[in-house]
Scaffold this motif. Structure first.
Motif, mmCIF file in Angstrom:
data_model
loop_
_atom_site.group_PDB
_atom_site.id
_atom_site.type_symbol
_atom_site.label_atom_id
_atom_site.label_comp_id
_atom_site.label_asym_id
_atom_site.label_seq_id
_atom_site.Cartn_x
_atom_site.Cartn_y
_atom_site.Cartn_z
ATOM 1 N N GLY A 1 3.591 9.383 5.954
ATOM 2 C CA GLY A 1 4.225 8.149 6.311
ATOM 3 C C GLY A 1 4.404 7.951 7.720
ATOM 4 O O GLY A 1 4.418 9.167 8.364
ATOM 5 N N VAL B 1 1.969 5.204 3.863
ATOM 6 C CA VAL B 1 2.805 3.925 4.125
ATOM 7 C C VAL B 1 2.955 4.021 5.834
ATOM 8 O O VAL B 1 3.072 5.040 6.378
ATOM 9 N N ARG C 1 0.029 0.915 2.742
ATOM 10 C CA ARG C 1 1.235 -0.001 2.383
ATOM 11 C C ARG C 1 1.889 -0.204 3.947
ATOM 12 O O ARG C 1 2.418 0.759 4.354
ATOM 13 N N THR C 2 1.907 -1.708 4.199
ATOM 14 C CA THR C 2 2.535 -1.778 5.692
ATOM 15 C C THR C 2 3.642 -2.548 5.653
ATOM 16 O O THR C 2 3.808 -3.706 5.100
ATOM 17 N N GLU D 1 6.794 -4.143 0.919
ATOM 18 C CA GLU D 1 5.592 -4.035 1.963
ATOM 19 C C GLU D 1 5.736 -5.526 2.590
ATOM 20 O O GLU D 1 6.343 -6.438 2.003
#
Length: 226
Positions: free
Chosen positions: A57, A103, A152-153, A213
Motif C-alpha cells: 500500500g 491500495v 484501490r484508490t 475506496e
C-alpha cells in the motif's frame, strides 16, 4: 503490510509512521533527501521506482503547506505544483510496478467543496469554486492512473487537523494562552475538523479495509463554527 509513505516528516506523517510501526507494518519512506528511504523529486519528475517494488500500500501526504505562507501568485503555484506533480509522478510510477500495490490513499482536502455556507456536504456533493476547490479537483484527478490500473484508490478529503503538536491549533495555542484568542472575522464560518489521532486511524482504516475506496471525508461527525 509493507507501506510506502510520502510526507512522513509532517504532522500527520510522523504520527502515522508511529502508528503503523506499532501495529507491525513495515514503513518505506519516500523522501527528497539522499538517504533514509526511497528518493524522489516531484519537481524534476524522478523517483527510485525500484525501491517501491513489493509494497502492499501507499499513502501520499506530501505537499507544500497550505497555511505556511501568504498566498502570493508564486506561493499558489508552489502549492499547486507540489500536489499535482507529486501525485502524477507517484500514480504513474505505481501502475508500472509488478505486482501492483493493492491500495493508494492519496491526500486531498475538504476545500474540494468550496465555500457553501450552511449546506450539508457529503462525499457525493459536487466540486465547488475557488482556488482550493480547483486545486483539490485537479489533485484528485492526478491519481486517476492508479484507479484505471485497478489499484484501490482512496481520496482522503481532510479537514482541519487539530493537535497541540502543530497545524492550525499548534499555531493558535500560544496566542490563546496569552489571552489573544478569539473568533476570526465574523466567526460564523464552518470548520470541518478532525483530531490528529482520528486522522491517523482513518488512514489506517482506509489502508486495511478493502471496501473503502473513492472520496472519503476525513472529518469529525459534527463541524463547528469558528
Amino acid at each position: 503490510m509493507r507501506i510506502a509513505l510520502t510526507g512522513s516528516s509532517g504532522l500527520i506523517g510522523t504520527a502515522l509512521v508511529a502508528r503503523l510501526a506499532s501495529e507491525g507494518h513495515e514503513v518505506v519512506r519516500i523522501v527528497r533527501s539522499a538517504s533514509g528511504g526511497v528518493r524522489w523529486d516531484p519537481e524534476a519528475g524522478t523517483i527510485d521506482a525500484a525501491g517501491l517494488a513489493g509494497v502492499d500500500g501507499v499513502v501520499h501526504l506530501a505537499g507544500e503547506g497550505i497555511g505556511e505562507k501568504r498566498w502570493t501568485d508564486e506561493q499558489k503555484r508552489r502549492i499547486r505544483d507540489s500536489r499535482i506533480k507529486g501525485t502524477t509522478l507517484l500514480a504513474t510510477t505505481l501502475v508500472a510496478l509488478d505486482p501492483l500495490p493493492t491500495v493508494l490513499v492519496s491526500g486531498s482536502g475538504v476545500g474540494y467543496y468550496g465555500l457553501r455556507g450552511d449546506e450539508v456536504l457529503t462525499e457525493e456533493s459536487s466540486n465547488g469554486g475557488g482556488f482550493l476547490a480547483e486545486l483539490c479537483r485537479d489533485w484528485e484527478a492526478a491519481a486517476q492512473p492508479a484507479v484505471d490500473a485497478g489499484i484501490r484508490t482512496v481520496l482522503l478529503r481532510t479537514g482541519i487537523v487539530l493537535s497541540p503538536k502543530g497545524g492550525a491549533l499548534g499555531r493558535l495555542l500560544p496566542l490563546i494562552k496569552l489571552g489573544l484568542g478569539g473568533k476570526l472575522g465574523g466567526g460564523a464560518q464552518w470548520w470541518s475538523w478532525i483530531s490528529l489521532e482520528d486522522e491517523v486511524r482513518m488512514i489506517v482504516h482506509a489502508l486495511t479495509t478493502p471496501s473503502v475506496e473513492g472520496p472519503l471525508n476525513a472529518v469529525a461527525p459534527n463541524p463547528a463554527t469558528n
